[in-house]
Design a protein around this motif. Structure first.
Motif, PDB file in Angstrom:
ATOM      1  N   SER A 160       0.828  -1.209   0.000  1.00 48.83           N
ATOM      2  CA  SER A 160       0.000   0.000   0.000  1.00 48.83           C
ATOM      3  C   SER A 160       0.862   1.258   0.000  1.00 48.83           C
ATOM      4  N   GLU A 161       2.029   1.177   0.626  1.00 53.29           N
ATOM      5  CA  GLU A 161       2.927   2.334   0.667  1.00 53.29           C
ATOM      6  C   GLU A 161       3.441   2.671  -0.727  1.00 53.29           C
ATOM      7  N   GLU A 203      -8.453  -0.671  -0.154  1.00 55.36           N
ATOM      8  CA  GLU A 203      -8.684  -1.097   1.227  1.00 55.36           C
ATOM      9  C   GLU A 203      -7.876  -0.277   2.225  1.00 55.36           C
ATOM     10  N   THR A 204      -6.790   0.351   1.737  1.00 56.33           N
ATOM     11  CA  THR A 204      -5.983   1.222   2.593  1.00 56.33           C
ATOM     12  C   THR A 204      -6.473   2.655   2.435  1.00 56.33           C
TER      13      THR A 204
END
Length: 210
Positions: A160-161, A203-204
């Motif tokens: 996600s980062e 989702e993040t």
């Protein structure tokens, strides 16, 4: 892995025996057999030791004067070495006066995005972001089109980062392209619309809000 060990060793909050461990790591990097394997001189490996050591103004100045040698390290087929070199570039790119020197090396740094390694990719993305912020979008990105292509593939990365960083950087790259490349960049922008729309439901939360 070796990379995990080095990353923990050189973490900013790592203090226990750090100086001794840094010295031991420098000895490893200056080993004659290792230098022969990587086709570098022991003098070149001294620059790696500066990157490994706690960053000081003196070390940064030396690295800045020898940025022409650092691309050689980017071609070494070793994730730990590549991670160390990119770590040094991140520190250099954080200073406005040295970010301009890094600009000429962006084509070499761009190649790091081809590897499937979260630590390496994030370091490369941070370098591009720092240079763009310090030098200015139009001047900072001589590889805007190729970088845009690489970033598009990172929108769906498992990390996600990386997804968040790549989307933020993509927005800057759109503005960084030269006027005669606007038409080609427009095609990249059109290709990004669906992936970016899907990321709105990521989702993040931090990715969805980018």
């Amino acid at each position: 892995t070796t990379l995990d060990i080095w990353r923990r060793l050189l973490a900013p909050n790592s203090t226990s025996g750090k100086v001794v461990l840094e010295e031991e790591l420098c000895k490893v990097l200056q080993d004659h057999e290792l230098c022969t394997t990587f086709n570098i001189t022991t003098m070149d490996s001294g620059l790696l030791c500066m990157i490994v050591s706690s960053i000081t103004e003196e070390n940064l100045d030396v690295l800045c004067r020898n940025t022409d040698l650092l691309p050689t390290f980017l071609k070494i087929k070793s994730f730990p070495i590549l991670w160390l070199v990119l770590r040094g570039f991140v520190h250099l790119s954080e200073r406005p006066e040295t970010a301009r020197r890094i600009r000429t090396l962006l084509p070499d740094i761009l190649q790091a995005l081809q590897f499937d390694n979260v630590e390496v990719i994030l370091k490369a993305l941070n370098i591009f972001r720092n240079v763009v912020n310090h030098v200015g979008k139009m001047e900072a990105c001589p590889v805007a089109l190729e970088l845009a292509d690489r970033l598009l593939h990172l929108f769906n990365h498992a990390s996600s980062e990386i997804r968040e960083c790549s989307i933020r950087l993509f927005r800057d790259v759109i503005e960084a392209v030269a006027w005669w490349q606007k038409g080609k960049m427009k095609k990249r922008v059109l290709r990004s619309l669906v992936p970016l729309l899907l990321r709105k439901k990521d989702e993040t939360l931090s990715v969805a809000r980018v």
